[in-house]
Motif scaffolding. Structure first.
Motif, PDB file in Angstrom:
ATOM      1  N   GLY A  36      16.493   8.504  -5.387  1.00 41.03           N
ATOM      2  CA  GLY A  36      15.088   8.304  -5.060  1.00 41.03           C
ATOM      3  C   GLY A  36      14.230   9.497  -5.422  1.00 41.03           C
ATOM      4  O   GLY A  36      14.675  10.458  -6.061  1.00 41.03           O
ATOM      5  N   THR A  37      12.984   9.450  -4.972  1.00 39.31           N
ATOM      6  CA  THR A  37      12.017  10.501  -5.300  1.00 39.31           C
ATOM      7  C   THR A  37      12.451  11.858  -4.773  1.00 39.31           C
ATOM      8  O   THR A  37      12.346  12.879  -5.461  1.00 39.31           O
ATOM      9  CB  THR A  37      10.637  10.136  -4.722  1.00 39.31           C
ATOM     10  OG1 THR A  37      10.198   8.909  -5.317  1.00 39.31           O
ATOM     11  CG2 THR A  37       9.618  11.218  -5.010  1.00 39.31           C
ATOM     12  N   GLN A  84       2.954   8.928  -9.215  1.00 42.18           N
ATOM     13  CA  GLN A  84       2.441  10.202  -8.720  1.00 42.18           C
ATOM     14  C   GLN A  84       1.729  10.972  -9.821  1.00 42.18           C
ATOM     15  O   GLN A  84       2.133  10.957 -10.971  1.00 42.18           O
ATOM     16  CB  GLN A  84       3.589  11.058  -8.168  1.00 42.18           C
ATOM     17  CG  GLN A  84       4.277  10.474  -6.954  1.00 42.18           C
ATOM     18  CD  GLN A  84       3.389  10.465  -5.714  1.00 42.18           C
ATOM     19  OE1 GLN A  84       2.355  11.141  -5.656  1.00 42.18           O
ATOM     20  NE2 GLN A  84       3.793   9.706  -4.696  1.00 42.18           N
ATOM     21  N   LYS A 122      -0.432   8.095  -1.223  1.00 42.70           N
ATOM     22  CA  LYS A 122       0.916   8.244  -1.791  1.00 42.70           C
ATOM     23  C   LYS A 122       1.538   9.587  -1.431  1.00 42.70           C
ATOM     24  O   LYS A 122       2.746   9.765  -1.539  1.00 42.70           O
ATOM     25  CB  LYS A 122       0.871   8.092  -3.315  1.00 42.70           C
ATOM     26  CG  LYS A 122       0.616   6.669  -3.790  1.00 42.70           C
ATOM     27  CD  LYS A 122       0.539   6.606  -5.316  1.00 42.70           C
ATOM     28  CE  LYS A 122       0.254   5.192  -5.799  1.00 42.70           C
ATOM     29  NZ  LYS A 122       0.126   5.130  -7.277  1.00 42.70           N
ATOM     30  N   THR A 124       2.036  10.730   1.399  1.00 46.55           N
ATOM     31  CA  THR A 124       2.915  10.615   2.568  1.00 46.55           C
ATOM     32  C   THR A 124       4.393  10.587   2.152  1.00 46.55           C
ATOM     33  O   THR A 124       5.268  10.894   2.947  1.00 46.55           O
ATOM     34  CB  THR A 124       2.592   9.349   3.387  1.00 46.55           C
ATOM     35  OG1 THR A 124       2.719   8.196   2.536  1.00 46.55           O
ATOM     36  CG2 THR A 124       1.167   9.404   3.923  1.00 46.55           C
ATOM     37  N   THR A 125       4.654  10.231   0.893  1.00 45.46           N
ATOM     38  CA  THR A 125       6.021  10.236   0.357  1.00 45.46           C
ATOM     39  C   THR A 125       6.665  11.603   0.524  1.00 45.46           C
ATOM     40  O   THR A 125       7.885  11.712   0.682  1.00 45.46           O
ATOM     41  CB  THR A 125       6.002   9.874  -1.154  1.00 45.46           C
ATOM     42  OG1 THR A 125       5.413   8.587  -1.313  1.00 45.46           O
ATOM     43  CG2 THR A 125       7.394   9.875  -1.751  1.00 45.46           C
ATOM     44  N   PHE A 126       5.834  12.635   0.520  1.00 46.31           N
ATOM     45  CA  PHE A 126       6.361  14.002   0.516  1.00 46.31           C
ATOM     46  C   PHE A 126       6.457  14.638   1.901  1.00 46.31           C
ATOM     47  O   PHE A 126       6.809  15.812   2.021  1.00 46.31           O
ATOM     48  CB  PHE A 126       5.528  14.882  -0.420  1.00 46.31           C
ATOM     49  CG  PHE A 126       5.389  14.296  -1.793  1.00 46.31           C
ATOM     50  CD1 PHE A 126       6.512  14.061  -2.574  1.00 46.31           C
ATOM     51  CD2 PHE A 126       4.147  13.946  -2.300  1.00 46.31           C
ATOM     52  CE1 PHE A 126       6.399  13.508  -3.841  1.00 46.31           C
ATOM     53  CE2 PHE A 126       4.021  13.387  -3.562  1.00 46.31           C
ATOM     54  CZ  PHE A 126       5.161  13.165  -4.339  1.00 46.31           C
ATOM     55  N   TYR A 127       6.123  13.889   2.937  1.00 48.18           N
ATOM     56  CA  TYR A 127       6.238  14.432   4.292  1.00 48.18           C
ATOM     57  C   TYR A 127       7.622  15.036   4.573  1.00 48.18           C
ATOM     58  O   TYR A 127       7.720  16.109   5.171  1.00 48.18           O
ATOM     59  CB  TYR A 127       5.937  13.344   5.329  1.00 48.18           C
ATOM     60  CG  TYR A 127       4.464  13.081   5.564  1.00 48.18           C
ATOM     61  CD1 TYR A 127       3.473  13.848   4.956  1.00 48.18           C
ATOM     62  CD2 TYR A 127       4.050  12.057   6.406  1.00 48.18           C
ATOM     63  CE1 TYR A 127       2.129  13.605   5.168  1.00 48.18           C
ATOM     64  CE2 TYR A 127       2.701  11.802   6.630  1.00 48.18           C
ATOM     65  CZ  TYR A 127       1.750  12.578   6.008  1.00 48.18           C
ATOM     66  OH  TYR A 127       0.412  12.323   6.230  1.00 48.18           O
ATOM     67  N   SER A 160       9.279   7.128   6.456  1.00 47.12           N
ATOM     68  CA  SER A 160       9.324   6.343   5.221  1.00 47.12           C
ATOM     69  C   SER A 160      10.585   6.566   4.396  1.00 47.12           C
ATOM     70  O   SER A 160      10.692   6.077   3.278  1.00 47.12           O
ATOM     71  CB  SER A 160       8.105   6.681   4.352  1.00 47.12           C
ATOM     72  OG  SER A 160       8.141   8.049   3.988  1.00 47.12           O
ATOM     73  N   THR A 161      11.560   7.289   4.948  1.00 49.32           N
ATOM     74  CA  THR A 161      12.718   7.666   4.133  1.00 49.32           C
ATOM     75  C   THR A 161      14.001   6.918   4.482  1.00 49.32           C
ATOM     76  O   THR A 161      15.032   7.157   3.867  1.00 49.32           O
ATOM     77  CB  THR A 161      13.001   9.176   4.284  1.00 49.32           C
ATOM     78  OG1 THR A 161      13.193   9.469   5.672  1.00 49.32           O
ATOM     79  CG2 THR A 161      11.864   9.998   3.737  1.00 49.32           C
ATOM     80  N   ASP A 164      15.585   5.233   1.485  1.00 47.61           N
ATOM     81  CA  ASP A 164      16.125   6.220   0.547  1.00 47.61           C
ATOM     82  C   ASP A 164      17.436   6.811   1.057  1.00 47.61           C
ATOM     83  O   ASP A 164      18.377   7.020   0.292  1.00 47.61           O
ATOM     84  CB  ASP A 164      15.120   7.351   0.321  1.00 47.61           C
ATOM     85  CG  ASP A 164      14.054   6.983  -0.694  1.00 47.61           C
ATOM     86  OD1 ASP A 164      14.195   5.917  -1.323  1.00 47.61           O
ATOM     87  OD2 ASP A 164      13.094   7.744  -0.860  1.00 47.61           O
TER      88      ASP A 164
END
Length: 304
Positions: A36-37, A84, A122, A124-127, A160-161, A164
């Motif tokens: 994943g990211t 991104q 988007k 928030t993906t990196f929280y 959100s993980t 993943d």
């Protein structure tokens, strides 16, 4: 009344323990994430390749690391992340430079992403990465709807993980060089839909997003300048250019010119435009197209 206070304090204590436990376990998983990211970012930051490629899915799908490596005689890692833009690219680059310096940084600029108003949400993906990498902590706060107080929760960052984490267990991916080829050929239906639904108006909010993201291009250039790293900005090919993307591309070129950033623009290169056999969709080259394009990119880098 006293008993109620005690129960409330105990309840808060239990919540704290649960929150702390979930956060601590999740933090350990993040360090080992290879899919994943998050897995891609972990790999990109620790990678020691001489050429680092940054950008959105158009970076991820267009730059064949193997071909570029063979032609330039440099190792290559593709850190493009679907959806991104320059905020994420900046955070990855800044963290990477704290570990080791590539010789060349290639930034793919996608006009459709540069004006994308969803870029804030988007983030928030990196929280989950904000504890581990301070550069991601600085970009998530760009979101006007960011609630800083929620970040005090150890567990909230990992909401959100879950998928993943699960996917990492069943299908780990070590992202050898980051490049992802896509197969298929663009259809006439896709082309007709684009022409039928075309919107040429850039809103005030989109214009603000464009200039904010472009300011991060300049930040990346300055980071590279301090480290004596070659910085290459590129717009990769598209099947056809919408009027809105064309206007955005012109704004990109004008901004970069003012900041002495050289731009290599392949967006309307006749080797690619309207070549159905080279595209998966209107914005993405397929495997054949990416191979042809990567050979051209390698030549641009070699000319430096």
């Amino acid at each position: 009344m006293k008993n109620n206070y005690i129960k409330f304090i105990l309840f808060l204590g239990v919540l704290f323990v649960i929150d702390f436990s979930i956060g601590s376990i999740s933090n350990l998983i993040i360090d080992r994430q290879t899919s994943g990211t998050i897995g891609l970012i972990n790999k990109a930051i620790l990678d020691k390749s001489n050429i680092l490629i940054l950008g959105s899915s158009r970076a991820q799908n267009h730059y064949n690391s193997r071909i570029i490596s063979e032609k330039t005689k440099h190792t290559v890692f593709n850190a493009g992340i679907g959806g991104q833009g320059n905020f994420a690219a900046y955070a990855i680059l800044k963290e990477r430079l704290q570990k080791n310096n590539p010789h060349i940084v290639v930034l793919d600029l996608a006009p459709n992403i540069i004006l994308d108003l969803k870029q804030f949400e988007k983030l928030t993906t990196f929280y989950p990465l904000t504890n581990k990498y301070k550069s991601f902590d600085s970009i998530v706060t760009l979101n006007p709807n960011h609630k800083s107080f929620l970040m005090y929760s150890k567990a909230y960052k990992y909401n959100s993980t879950a998928f993943d984490f699960f996917y990492n267990f069943i299908s780990p991916n070590n992202f050898n060089d980051g490049f992802t080829a896509i197969d298929g050929k663009i259809s006439k239906i896709q082309i007709d839909d684009e022409l039928k639904n075309e919107n040429s108006i850039i809103s005030k909010k989109e214009l603000e997003m464009i200039y904010l993201q472009l300011s991060y291009v300049n930040k990346m250039k300055l980071l590279c300048l301090k480290k004596n790293i070659e910085f290459v900005s590129i717009i990769s090919p598209c099947f056809l250019e919408s009027l809105k993307n064309k206007k955005t591309r012109e704004l990109i070129k004008n901004y970069l010119d003012k900041h002495n950033i050289i731009l290599h623009d392949f967006s309307v290169d006749k080797s690619f435009t309207y070549k159905q056999n080279l595209f998966k969709d209107l914005l993405h080259l397929n495997k054949k197209g990416s191979d042809v394009y990567s050979d051209k990119v390698a030549s641009v880098i070699q000319m430096k």
